[in-house]
Motif scaffolding. Structure first.
Motif, PDB file in Angstrom:
ATOM      1  N   ASN A 253       0.818  -1.218   0.000  1.00 12.92           N
ATOM      2  CA  ASN A 253       0.000   0.000   0.000  1.00 12.92           C
ATOM      3  C   ASN A 253       0.847   1.262   0.000  1.00 12.92           C
ATOM      4  O   ASN A 253       0.325   2.356   0.205  1.00 12.92           O
ATOM      5  CB  ASN A 253      -0.919   0.013   1.226  1.00 12.92           C
ATOM      6  CG  ASN A 253      -1.885  -1.144   1.234  1.00 12.92           C
ATOM      7  OD1 ASN A 253      -2.436  -1.494   0.198  1.00 12.92           O
ATOM      8  ND2 ASN A 253      -2.079  -1.753   2.387  1.00 12.92           N
ATOM      9  N   GLY A 254       2.149   1.112  -0.239  1.00 14.11           N
ATOM     10  CA  GLY A 254       3.049   2.253  -0.216  1.00 14.11           C
ATOM     11  C   GLY A 254       3.826   2.329   1.086  1.00 14.11           C
ATOM     12  O   GLY A 254       3.583   1.573   2.041  1.00 14.11           O
ATOM     13  N   VAL A 255       4.778   3.250   1.135  1.00 14.54           N
ATOM     14  CA  VAL A 255       5.670   3.378   2.282  1.00 14.54           C
ATOM     15  C   VAL A 255       5.750   4.840   2.698  1.00 14.54           C
ATOM     16  O   VAL A 255       5.899   5.728   1.857  1.00 14.54           O
ATOM     17  CB  VAL A 255       7.092   2.877   1.948  1.00 14.54           C
ATOM     18  CG1 VAL A 255       7.993   2.987   3.167  1.00 14.54           C
ATOM     19  CG2 VAL A 255       7.053   1.449   1.435  1.00 14.54           C
ATOM     20  N   VAL A 256       5.634   5.084   3.985  1.00 15.63           N
ATOM     21  CA  VAL A 256       5.907   6.395   4.560  1.00 15.63           C
ATOM     22  C   VAL A 256       7.153   6.250   5.422  1.00 15.63           C
ATOM     23  O   VAL A 256       7.118   5.617   6.484  1.00 15.63           O
ATOM     24  CB  VAL A 256       4.727   6.912   5.398  1.00 15.63           C
ATOM     25  CG1 VAL A 256       5.082   8.241   6.049  1.00 15.63           C
ATOM     26  CG2 VAL A 256       3.482   7.083   4.531  1.00 15.63           C
ATOM     27  N   GLN A 257       8.274   6.794   4.928  1.00 15.34           N
ATOM     28  CA  GLN A 257       9.541   6.704   5.646  1.00 15.34           C
ATOM     29  C   GLN A 257       9.764   8.000   6.417  1.00 15.34           C
ATOM     30  O   GLN A 257       9.752   9.081   5.840  1.00 15.34           O
ATOM     31  CB  GLN A 257      10.695   6.498   4.669  1.00 15.34           C
ATOM     32  CG  GLN A 257      10.591   5.217   3.876  1.00 15.34           C
ATOM     33  CD  GLN A 257      11.789   5.043   2.965  1.00 15.34           C
ATOM     34  OE1 GLN A 257      12.594   4.151   3.146  1.00 15.34           O
ATOM     35  NE2 GLN A 257      11.912   5.906   1.987  1.00 15.34           N
TER      36      GLN A 257
END
Length: 1000
Positions: A253-257
């Motif tokens: 679902n995507g990545v928030v780094q």
């Protein structure tokens, strides 16, 4: 023999790895080196000092950051020779400067950096420890500076992301002081699982679960609320399945780094900040203020009697305040640098008797062992407590009581202290003055990182990450309330522990003058363990608020463990620094699936081509179109959120039979052949810089196809089970994203920057057995073949051929009736008098998924003054407003007032109450999300580097047609499929914040 995976076995598996790394750390001594001082100043394209530029010796661990005057200084011990100094800052083009270290021990290098509006030179993290420049990527990745996060006025990092990026929808689901926030990158990718992105903080995969410990979804918190926004250095967001080829299926679902602040060598720098905020109700809802009521419940009787009506909103809402205080110290000497911080936040809610407190601290130490070995350790702790109220959604609460009450009742207690009964829910003031609902959380996030650069071009990194969070909810309802006459108390605790162990390596080398190679590989092992327990009691002893004083007690406990493992290999070839081709393959495994389906392969391919670097470009388009990049990416990933640790099994329940233990068969049959949901995504995009790089444009089109959705399939009764979880159903997403950034004016004293985002997405679900099934909003939200996930399917108005309402003989609206044809489509029927006949009909009456989301931000800076204004827009989504429905039926709403005034036929509200289409409302809005201004004083006093004064407004006004408080909230909290339902939810407050930041 069945294998089990837990945290202890994980530590055993990594014992050898730790031993090897410790040998590498301490088994090598320092070679004979010379101490050099490298210093200088950095200016931007306007000639002003560039603050915060990272200055690093290429292929080493030595670096520094420029100060407020753009100055930097490195004190390094190196062997004489040729080196490269690299200067990086988000928004400016990376500069590389060659230098030769010999007998002269002090070297001065001044640098001018030009604008990089597209951020193509930006170095991003594309895997644990894997660095690359944005120009090489075929998929989209966006960065946000930490200052934009901390100055947004949001108490939560995820809330601060709203409007900052294209293709991201951020919704605050409740106006409670720590109300949960939903983040979607592009759209839903599953039906029964979560569509939230994967959150990573400094290499640690962190828990952002929405834990309901109070039994009410409307006040559920995200665990990202534990993190102080002021500790953030920057945030990088990666969308699409292509990213999951590196991070694994948990990132489908995507990545928030999230990268936190770090120290740099030099004198200690102390930062102090303090702010106070004022919260208020942005909008009151219309209510019945007519000084009359009906004399009879018979709708044919129009006689009225005088009454006194009360404005309950003024009794339960308040203007509230909050404060946020923060101190940090950073610095370093020689090969050691450090950063430490502490923060304290307290924020009162606009609903009386609600608040949120958070205390947190962070420590990070970076150690350079020698010129090719470095280590870093960081730890973060936080404790928080919130005072809550049961409110909205599927349970009783203050605002639901208002919805279900004719506001002719004075809720204040009588002379004996007894609260009058308002409806079948407790009295609104009884909630505020006697109920006690609270949550307490403790959080620790720690990491150990080791980086090796033994030879030029080779980098090996190891990250051990640990995240432990524990949330406890306590409830107390006193004796004598309408809901529970004998009183009740409960305590629920959820503890989640996560561990990730990542070993990655990358090797860069030049094959020849034009061709470069980057090889990246890695392995990860992750595990988590969740324990939950609860105890509740009813029939409390007088004066007792805990379960040990209850006459009837019930308990519940559950434990679960999961493990994930995976490895990847990625290869990138670069041709003349303008064409980049990448291919990757990843193996992912998860213990939640059967042994034959646990391990899955997921490939990836991408391409990036900077056409503007071709020789012909400058002579043809270069004067207008300064840079032009085309990109494409394709990848696959699995979704691991739609199945629990034991959902593949037939899970029997324990039961007591005459004092003897027994088991009850489940209604759902197990299935050990389940495989992960598989997502395939293809995206194309172009990035352009125009008019001397004063305008930057990013355009992206994507298409996602998700197959093997994990859904329940109905079984024949002869099996003895009702259903079985199987890989059935498909879903697709198609969308377009645009990001435009422009600097119309840019001088030494004044600059104006405009940023706009625009995103669309078309979601569709198919191949569901039985055509559809309910997923929330009392079953009104459904997953239905051929429709977007979560559409509203219910009754609708009977209408004439011209579209007007077909009324009863008494002039009231009515629900459509008839039958369904062989394809399941509703067909209206009429009797001889032209009135509806047959069965009640239903159809899709609304869609909560917006047609598009957009934002527009204007930023101005004049000398030391700055001003920022951000509008967020969500257009085309529908709301299922249960608030509106209840005000139709009960006497406190505007509908009853209209009937009393003769503006509407008496009984219209009661008729609308039974027709779902009547309470479908437009959920579109345009919000002034952020408005801020600041003034910076440099060196105002001796020993003070700077003082910055800020004024911030958040959620100041909303342009919408919604009859209620706020179209953004959602009664199912952070639910994936059930969206757009509103019933008795606390509205998002208007916030004004005044702050000061001082640096010493």
């Amino acid at each position: 023999m069945k294998k089990t995976y837990n945290l202890f076995s994980l530590f055993k598996r990594t014992k050898f790895m730790f031993s090897f790394l410790l040998f590498m750390l301490f088994g090598f001594g320092l070679q004979s080196q010379t101490l050099y001082t490298i210093k200088g100043s950095v200016i931007d394209n306007l000639g002003t000092p560039a603050t915060g530029v990272t200055v690093q010796l290429k292929n080493t661990n030595q670096g520094a950051i420029t100060d407020f005057d753009g100055n930097y200084e490195l004190n390094v011990s190196l062997e004489p020779g040729n080196y490269t100094l690299v200067f990086r800052l988000l928004g400016l083009t990376t500069q590389e400067v060659n230098l030769t270290l010999a007998n002269q021990t002090e070297i001065v290098k001044d640098v001018e950096m030009t604008m990089d509006i597209l951020g193509l030179d930006q170095v991003v993290i594309t895997g644990a420890g894997a660095l690359t420049s944005k120009r090489q990527l075929g998929n989209t990745i966006s960065s946000i500076k930490g200052g934009e996060i901390s100055e947004s006025g949001s108490v939560d990092i995820t809330g601060a992301l709203s409007g900052k990026l294209a293709g991201i929808q951020v919704s605050q689901n409740s106006g409670d002081p720590a109300g949960g926030i939903s983040v979607r990158l592009r759209s839903s990718s599953t039906v029964n699982g979560s569509s939230d992105p994967l959150y990573i903080i400094d290499g640690v995969i962190v828990n952002n679960n929405s834990t309901d410990v109070l039994g009410t979804t409307s006040v559920v918190q995200n665990r990202m609320s534990d993190i102080s926004p002021q500790d953030i250095d920057r945030v990088e967001v990666i969308k699409g399945a292509a990213a999951a080829a590196i991070y694994g299926s948990r990132a489908s679902n995507g990545v928030v780094q999230i990268f936190t602040k770090k120290g740099q060598s030099g004198e200690p720098v102390i930062t102090l900040s303090s702010s106070v905020n004022f919260n208020s109700l942005r909008k009151k809802r219309d209510y019945n203020d007519e000084p009359y009521d009906w004399a009879s419940s018979d709708i044919t009787v129009l006689d009225k009697v005088p009454v006194t009506r009360y404005d309950y909103q003024d009794m339960v809402f308040q203007n509230s305040t909050g404060t946020d205080n923060y101190v940090s110290m950073s610095g370093g000497k020689g090969n050691t640098n450090y950063f430490g911080s502490f923060s304290y936040l307290k924020n009162e809610g606009i609903l009386k008797s609600t608040d949120y407190q958070r205390q947190s601290g962070r420590i990070r130490v970076n150690q350079v062992i020698n010129d090719w070995i470095s280590a870093s350790f960081g730890t973060y702790f936080s404790t928080s407590k919130s005072q809550d109220q049961p409110n909205g959604g599927y349970v009783a609460g203050i605002l639901p009581t208002i919805l279900f009450t004719n506001n002719t009742i004075d809720p204040r207690p009588d002379e004996n202290g007894d609260y009058p009964t308002m409806t079948f829910y407790p009295n609104i003031l009884e909630y505020i003055e006697t109920f006690d609902f609270n949550q307490k959380s403790n959080r620790n996030i720690s990491d150990l990182q080791i980086t090796l650069t033994p030879v030029e071009g080779l980098k090996v990194s190891y990250i051990a990450g640990y995240d432990n969070s524990e949330t406890t909810g306590n409830t107390y309802i006193p004796i004598g309330t309408t809901t529970i006459e004998l009183g009740s108390a409960s305590t629920s605790t959820i503890r989640t522990t996560q561990f990730n162990s990542d070993l990655n390596g990358s090797y860069n080398f030049d094959i020849n003058e034009f061709l470069t190679s980057t090889t990246t590989t890695g392995f990860t092992w992750q595990a988590d363990e969740t324990n939950s327990s609860s105890i509740s009691g009813t029939g409390l002893a007088l004066g007792v608020k805990t379960t040990n004083g209850a006459a009837s007690i019930s308990t519940n406990e559950s434990r679960s463990e999961r493990s994930f493992w995976g490895g990847f290999l990625q290869q990138t070839f670069g041709l003349d620094d303008k064409l980049f081709i990448t291919g990757a393959i990843r193996l992912d495994g998860s213990s939640v699936f059967g042994e034959d389906e646990r391990n899955q392969w997921y490939p990836k391919a991408s391409m990036s081509y900077l056409i503007s670097k071709e020789d012909f470009w400058d002579n043809t388009f270069g004067s207008t179109l300064n840079s032009f990049k085309v990109r494409a990416a394709w990848g696959q990933a699995g979704n691991l959120t739609a199945i629990g640790p034991f959902d593949r099994l037939s899970n029997y329940s324990a039961v007591s039979i005459d004092g003897t233990s027994g088991l009850v068969a489940p209604s759902e049959l197990g299935n050990t052949d389940l495989s992960p949901e598989r997502q395939t995504e293809l995206e194309f995009g172009i990035d352009m810089g125009l008019f001397n790089n004063r305008v930057g444009v990013e355009l992206t089109y994507y298409k996602q196809d998700i197959e093997d959705l994990l859904l329940a399939r109905t079984l024949s009764p002869s099996t003895g089970f009702g259903s079985r979880l199987e890989n059935v159903g498909t879903m697709s997403n198609r969308g377009f994203e645009a990001l435009i950034t422009a600097t119309p004016i840019q001088t030494n004293d004044f600059s104006w920057t405009v940023t706009g985002t625009f995103s669309t997405n078309k979601n569709e679900v198919n191949d569901i057995e039985g055509e559809q099934f309910g997923i929330g909003n009392f079953g009104f939200s459904v997953a239905k073949n051929g429709e977007a996930l979560g559409v509203f399917y219910q009754g609708y108005y009977a209408r004439n051929e011209d579209g007007s309402l077909l009324l009863t003989e008494g002039g009231l609206p009515q629900r459509e009736k008839g039958y369904y044809d062989e394809d399941g489509n509703p067909v209206a029927e009429r009797d001889a008098s032209g009135q509806p006949t047959g069965s009640n009909l239903s159809k899709v009456i609304g869609d909560p998924n917006p047609d598009f989301i957009a934002s527009l931000t204007n930023e101005f800076q004049y000398k030391n003054f700055s001003f920022r204004m951000q509008f967020d827009a969500v257009q085309g989504g529908d709301l299922l407003s249960w608030d509106t429905r209840m005000f139709y039926q009960f006497g406190g709403g505007e509908q009853t007032a209209k009937e009393l005034r003769g503006e509407s036929v008496r009984g219209t509200g009661a008729a609308n109450f039974n027709i779902a289409e009547s309470y479908i409302e437009d959920g579109s809005y345009i919000k002034l999300r952020e408005l801020s201004t600041s003034y910076l004083l440099k060196n105002p006093l001796e020993g003070v580097d700077s003082v910055k004064f800020t004024i911030t407004g958040r959620n100041l006004f909303s342009i919408d047609n919604y009859s209620g408080y706020d179209p953004e909230v959602n009664m199912d909290g952070q639910s994936n499929g059930s969206r757009g339902g509103v019933m008795g939810l606390v509205p998002i407050p208007r916030v004004f914040k005044f702050g000061v930041v001082a640096t010493f």
